[in-house]
Design a protein around this motif. Sequence first.
Motif, PDB file in Angstrom:
ATOM      1  N   VAL A  42      40.386   0.365  37.291  1.00 58.41           N
ATOM      2  CA  VAL A  42      40.197  -1.242  36.792  1.00 58.41           C
ATOM      3  C   VAL A  42      38.980  -1.495  37.311  1.00 58.41           C
ATOM      4  O   VAL A  42      38.805  -1.776  38.186  1.00 58.41           O
ATOM      5  CB  VAL A  42      41.661  -1.526  36.762  1.00 58.41           C
ATOM      6  N   GLY A  43      37.999  -1.706  36.476  1.00 53.57           N
ATOM      7  CA  GLY A  43      37.026  -2.131  36.694  1.00 53.57           C
ATOM      8  C   GLY A  43      36.637  -3.890  36.130  1.00 53.57           C
ATOM      9  O   GLY A  43      37.824  -4.781  35.579  1.00 53.57           O
ATOM     10  N   LEU A  44      36.091  -5.064  36.486  1.00 49.40           N
ATOM     11  CA  LEU A  44      35.033  -6.654  36.704  1.00 49.40           C
ATOM     12  C   LEU A  44      34.152  -6.246  36.187  1.00 49.40           C
ATOM     13  O   LEU A  44      33.381  -5.572  37.272  1.00 49.40           O
ATOM     14  CB  LEU A  44      35.674  -6.747  37.769  1.00 49.40           C
ATOM     15  N   VAL A  45      33.422  -6.887  35.311  1.00 50.53           N
ATOM     16  CA  VAL A  45      32.145  -7.443  34.924  1.00 50.53           C
ATOM     17  C   VAL A  45      32.139  -8.760  34.867  1.00 50.53           C
ATOM     18  O   VAL A  45      33.262  -9.221  34.169  1.00 50.53           O
ATOM     19  CB  VAL A  45      31.742  -6.219  32.874  1.00 50.53           C
ATOM     20  N   SER A  46      32.063  -9.508  36.067  1.00 52.67           N
ATOM     21  CA  SER A  46      32.046 -10.604  35.444  1.00 52.67           C
ATOM     22  C   SER A  46      30.784 -11.077  35.771  1.00 52.67           C
ATOM     23  O   SER A  46      28.973 -10.753  35.990  1.00 52.67           O
ATOM     24  CB  SER A  46      32.440 -11.569  36.877  1.00 52.67           C
ATOM     25  N   SER A  47      29.866 -12.485  34.891  1.00 49.61           N
ATOM     26  CA  SER A  47      28.924 -13.882  35.224  1.00 49.61           C
ATOM     27  C   SER A  47      28.822 -14.667  35.585  1.00 49.61           C
ATOM     28  O   SER A  47      29.994 -15.865  35.749  1.00 49.61           O
ATOM     29  CB  SER A  47      28.929 -13.333  33.633  1.00 49.61           C
ATOM     30  N   THR A  48      28.374 -15.643  35.898  1.00 48.31           N
ATOM     31  CA  THR A  48      28.201 -16.297  36.234  1.00 48.31           C
ATOM     32  C   THR A  48      26.988 -17.149  36.358  1.00 48.31           C
ATOM     33  O   THR A  48      25.437 -16.450  36.289  1.00 48.31           O
ATOM     34  CB  THR A  48      28.816 -16.883  37.412  1.00 48.31           C
ATOM     35  N   SER A  49      26.628 -18.095  36.682  1.00 46.77           N
ATOM     36  CA  SER A  49      25.184 -19.323  36.275  1.00 46.77           C
ATOM     37  C   SER A  49      24.405 -19.604  37.889  1.00 46.77           C
ATOM     38  O   SER A  49      23.597 -19.814  37.657  1.00 46.77           O
ATOM     39  CB  SER A  49      25.231 -20.851  35.295  1.00 46.77           C
ATOM     40  N   VAL A  50      25.726 -19.874  38.082  1.00 39.78           N
ATOM     41  CA  VAL A  50      25.918 -20.742  39.685  1.00 39.78           C
ATOM     42  C   VAL A  50      26.224 -20.087  40.423  1.00 39.78           C
ATOM     43  O   VAL A  50      25.431 -20.955  41.844  1.00 39.78           O
ATOM     44  CB  VAL A  50      25.840 -22.012  39.491  1.00 39.78           C
ATOM     45  N   GLY A  51      26.679 -19.442  40.458  1.00 44.23           N
ATOM     46  CA  GLY A  51      28.015 -18.923  41.645  1.00 44.23           C
ATOM     47  C   GLY A  51      28.217 -20.035  42.363  1.00 44.23           C
ATOM     48  O   GLY A  51      29.248 -20.863  41.929  1.00 44.23           O
ATOM     49  N   GLY A  52      28.186 -19.799  43.873  1.00 44.29           N
ATOM     50  CA  GLY A  52      29.072 -21.066  44.426  1.00 44.29           C
ATOM     51  C   GLY A  52      27.748 -22.251  45.076  1.00 44.29           C
ATOM     52  O   GLY A  52      28.399 -23.164  46.142  1.00 44.29           O
ATOM     53  N   MET A  53      27.356 -22.666  43.790  1.00 47.03           N
ATOM     54  CA  MET A  53      26.037 -23.624  44.510  1.00 47.03           C
ATOM     55  C   MET A  53      27.256 -25.318  44.447  1.00 47.03           C
ATOM     56  O   MET A  53      27.010 -26.154  45.181  1.00 47.03           O
ATOM     57  CB  MET A  53      25.801 -23.956  42.454  1.00 47.03           C
ATOM     58  N   ASP A  54      28.722 -25.372  43.787  1.00 48.81           N
ATOM     59  CA  ASP A  54      29.343 -26.427  44.398  1.00 48.81           C
ATOM     60  C   ASP A  54      29.375 -26.607  46.055  1.00 48.81           C
ATOM     61  O   ASP A  54      29.091 -27.413  46.474  1.00 48.81           O
ATOM     62  CB  ASP A  54      30.799 -26.282  43.604  1.00 48.81           C
ATOM     63  N   LEU A  55      29.619 -25.423  46.394  1.00 46.54           N
ATOM     64  CA  LEU A  55      29.309 -25.522  47.894  1.00 46.54           C
ATOM     65  C   LEU A  55      28.565 -25.464  48.752  1.00 46.54           C
ATOM     66  O   LEU A  55      27.942 -26.278  49.502  1.00 46.54           O
ATOM     67  CB  LEU A  55      30.499 -24.654  48.515  1.00 46.54           C
ATOM     68  N   THR A  56      27.309 -24.755  47.900  1.00 49.89           N
ATOM     69  CA  THR A  56      25.478 -25.186  48.846  1.00 49.89           C
ATOM     70  C   THR A  56      25.458 -26.046  48.921  1.00 49.89           C
ATOM     71  O   THR A  56      24.835 -26.639  49.778  1.00 49.89           O
ATOM     72  CB  THR A  56      25.104 -23.914  48.217  1.00 49.89           C
ATOM     73  N   GLU A  57      25.677 -27.189  47.690  1.00 52.24           N
ATOM     74  CA  GLU A  57      25.170 -28.329  47.545  1.00 52.24           C
ATOM     75  C   GLU A  57      25.550 -29.487  48.477  1.00 52.24           C
ATOM     76  O   GLU A  57      25.049 -29.654  49.322  1.00 52.24           O
ATOM     77  CB  GLU A  57      25.647 -29.393  46.463  1.00 52.24           C
ATOM     78  N   HIS A  58      26.668 -29.306  49.254  1.00 50.95           N
ATOM     79  CA  HIS A  58      27.300 -30.143  50.176  1.00 50.95           C
ATOM     80  C   HIS A  58      26.497 -30.053  51.792  1.00 50.95           C
ATOM     81  O   HIS A  58      25.773 -30.496  52.713  1.00 50.95           O
ATOM     82  CB  HIS A  58      29.064 -29.635  50.828  1.00 50.95           C
ATOM     83  N   PHE A  59      26.779 -28.401  51.820  1.00 48.64           N
ATOM     84  CA  PHE A  59      25.765 -27.262  52.810  1.00 48.64           C
ATOM     85  C   PHE A  59      23.965 -28.191  52.854  1.00 48.64           C
ATOM     86  O   PHE A  59      23.936 -28.131  54.029  1.00 48.64           O
ATOM     87  CB  PHE A  59      25.572 -26.265  52.782  1.00 48.64           C
ATOM     88  N   PHE A  60      23.739 -28.045  51.631  1.00 50.69           N
ATOM     89  CA  PHE A  60      22.205 -28.501  51.524  1.00 50.69           C
ATOM     90  C   PHE A  60      21.115 -29.481  52.150  1.00 50.69           C
ATOM     91  O   PHE A  60      20.685 -29.943  53.112  1.00 50.69           O
ATOM     92  CB  PHE A  60      21.066 -27.937  50.326  1.00 50.69           C
ATOM     93  N   GLU A  61      22.784 -30.722  52.012  1.00 51.49           N
ATOM     94  CA  GLU A  61      22.490 -32.179  52.275  1.00 51.49           C
ATOM     95  C   GLU A  61      22.563 -32.009  53.743  1.00 51.49           C
ATOM     96  O   GLU A  61      21.525 -33.095  54.405  1.00 51.49           O
ATOM     97  CB  GLU A  61      23.675 -32.924  51.584  1.00 51.49           C
ATOM     98  N   GLU A  62      23.006 -31.572  54.369  1.00 51.14           N
ATOM     99  CA  GLU A  62      22.940 -31.580  55.823  1.00 51.14           C
ATOM    100  C   GLU A  62      22.015 -31.040  56.867  1.00 51.14           C
ATOM    101  O   GLU A  62      21.249 -31.182  57.555  1.00 51.14           O
ATOM    102  CB  GLU A  62      24.612 -30.997  56.329  1.00 51.14           C
ATOM    103  N   PHE A  63      21.759 -29.691  55.989  1.00 50.76           N
ATOM    104  CA  PHE A  63      20.460 -28.517  55.922  1.00 50.76           C
ATOM    105  C   PHE A  63      19.463 -29.163  56.632  1.00 50.76           C
ATOM    106  O   PHE A  63      18.651 -28.624  56.711  1.00 50.76           O
ATOM    107  CB  PHE A  63      20.529 -27.550  55.443  1.00 50.76           C
ATOM    108  N   ILE A  64      19.292 -29.740  55.052  1.00 48.93           N
ATOM    109  CA  ILE A  64      17.871 -30.635  54.986  1.00 48.93           C
ATOM    110  C   ILE A  64      17.621 -31.244  55.734  1.00 48.93           C
ATOM    111  O   ILE A  64      16.284 -31.615  55.680  1.00 48.93           O
ATOM    112  CB  ILE A  64      17.128 -31.080  53.406  1.00 48.93           C
TER     113      ILE A  64
END
Lengths: 269, 84, 391
Positions: free
Chosen positions: C95-117
């Motif tokens: 059983v295989g999976l071909v998935s796709s996304t345009s932003v991946g985990g951006m919803d979490l990265t956005e939180h991270f970046f606020e503090e990171f910058i």
Amino acid sequence: MRCFIERVVTNHDVTTDIKALIPDAGLRRRMSRVIKSAVSTAMETLGGVEGIASLDGIITATGWGCLADSERFLRNVIVDKEQLLNPTPFIQSTFNTVGGQIALLGHNHCYNVTYVNRSHSFEDALLDAMMRAEDGDSEHMLLGAFDEETPSQHRIMERMGAFRKVECGEGAMFAIVGAKRNERSIAEVTTLAFPTESLTRERVAELYATSEHARVIYNGYAEHGLFPTASALCFAEAVKLVADGTPEVVIYNEYFGATPTVIVVRCLA
Amino acid sequence: MEQLIQELKEHLIEELNLEEITPADIDAEAPLFGEGLGLDSIDALEIILILEKYYGVKLANSAEAKPVFYSVKTLAEYISANRK
Amino acid sequence: MGIVVTGVGVVSALGVGVERNLASLREGASGISAHPTLLKTSHHLPVGELALSNEELHELLGISPREHLSRTALLGILAVREALKGIDMSNPARVGLVSSTSVGGMDLTEHFFEEFIENEGAGRLRDVRMHDCAASTDAIAHYCGIKGYTTTLSTACSSAANAVITGAKLLKHNIVDIVVVGGSDALSAFTLNGFKSLMILDENPCRPFDEMRAGLNLGEGAGYIVLQREEEATNYICRLGGYANRNDAHHQTASSAEGNGAYMAMADAIAMAGIEPSAVDYINAHGTGTPNNDASESAAFVRLFGESVPPFSSTKGYTGHTLAAAGGIEAVFSVLAIKHSYRYANHNFSEPIVAYNLKPVTQFEEGAEVKCVLSNSFGFGGNCSSILFTR
């Protein structure tokens, strides 16, 4: 399944001036470092934008994508509090930007896709090219891979402990591949495999090499630095070795806990 | 007006990342789009930002924008008529 | 060799699951709300947001919130689990999976970046762990028991349609026996601001194919279908008759006035199926609601079908534009259109585009046979893909 290789070029092999490789100043001035590097590597492979027209497939691979543009836009969203944002880094941040820009530069309407599957991105793109070759859909495809390193990404991965053994890296590689052998063919890919478990160098040779003079490039990605599509640079190295007389090169990569991949490149019979 | 035109040219070069072009190379009366500087629809979006960011001038829709965007001179005229 | 569709799963602003989505489409109830409530943004813009927080999604899936999966992964797991329900994955086992996304985990990265910058030593690393596109694919495979070949692709808004194409090839080349294909994308401040900066977001609910259309509304969700070789499937919903991926090669973000890429993708998908264009019973259009896309797609319809453009509609007035997931969600809708003989309404339509005078389906239709459905997905980078389902 197999496919023939006409030419391979890495970002290190690019000698032509970027303005000659990407004559459209309008496209060029919006390109970030990785897009410039990838597109100029592609153009060097094709001998300039005139080479785009004859392509019947453009298949690119990237693990990280256009990171600098993604970061720049995200930073602007946060710092400028969602106001008066320049759209360019957003537009250029999509993973298929490089493939799209190549199509645009050469007005080529052919099959165009981008694989973004971490350390398997390049192998997945190669698999697609080999499937298309076998289907008879494509005689002349551009297959490429690219990734860039940025200061933020470096810092984040460093914090994750990613570079304890291998330094961070970046690079681009493009190749012309096709279904049929022609007068420009220099090597062929005879095997692409995704073993389900780790293999030792000896086991790799035992399972995949057919010539006693075969060379095994075992986890060679590490020499190019740590980036998801580093195996594409091993591929370029293998094709060059074969073109220079090595009968067969078996490339084995097992990147950071991902399942391994094997590519066998052979000289033309 | 001359000073505004000069300033606008500098903003355009900087924000649109125009390669190897100096303010002196830009003819204030030449078309910005298509011929002339060869700008496109993405540049138009960036010019809207320049107007808002540096001069507090808002351009609402593309129908209004078209004659304003003709040249550096028309942009400057629009700015001086509408800036706060 | 024939490829058939044996399962479908969907999550969108209309809700979780096929039944919920179909009920809303039937009732004509749009999932687009006046503004986001879960997504952190200062913009008061309509979006198709799924009304379940990440915590609620973890709970719904029976996954510990400590796993801290990205929203893209969570939406994907929900849809893939539904798609695989009733599929015998034991034999054959690949059983295989071909998935796709345009932003991946951006919803979490956005939180991270606020503090990171502010401080490069700050930000929780578990918020960037799932940033890359393949992280959602790995999570989906893990939580859905998919152990065969998996890959991820990303071609902006045409991504999931291209996942369908890659999946079909994996079956033909005997690399998998069953393959789940589609896409998932979560709303993010990154994409909302991105499309805002391009000035293509409508401040009102979007109006695809309407003369007064003024842009798109973003949405989120996931849509996956299960593909198998016809001879190995005991029963199936419909066939994957044809597909094509072509490039418009006109502009990085805009479509050509003549709809070149769209025309070629549709024509090639139809040719691959070995049918005449007149055999198409319904088109689930890309129809984002931007002035440019809908004009370009209409031009392509007229070029290909002439005077007799088949019944068509965009379902983005219900779901919003779900980017990489759009081709997956709309593939599910297209498959269900054949299964139940449905044609979906084009929400908020009133006046046809003057230049083309094409009127989409405006009322939910059932009863009249639907045997052949074309689903369009076009994206940045000129990517144009069409897939054709047949009975």
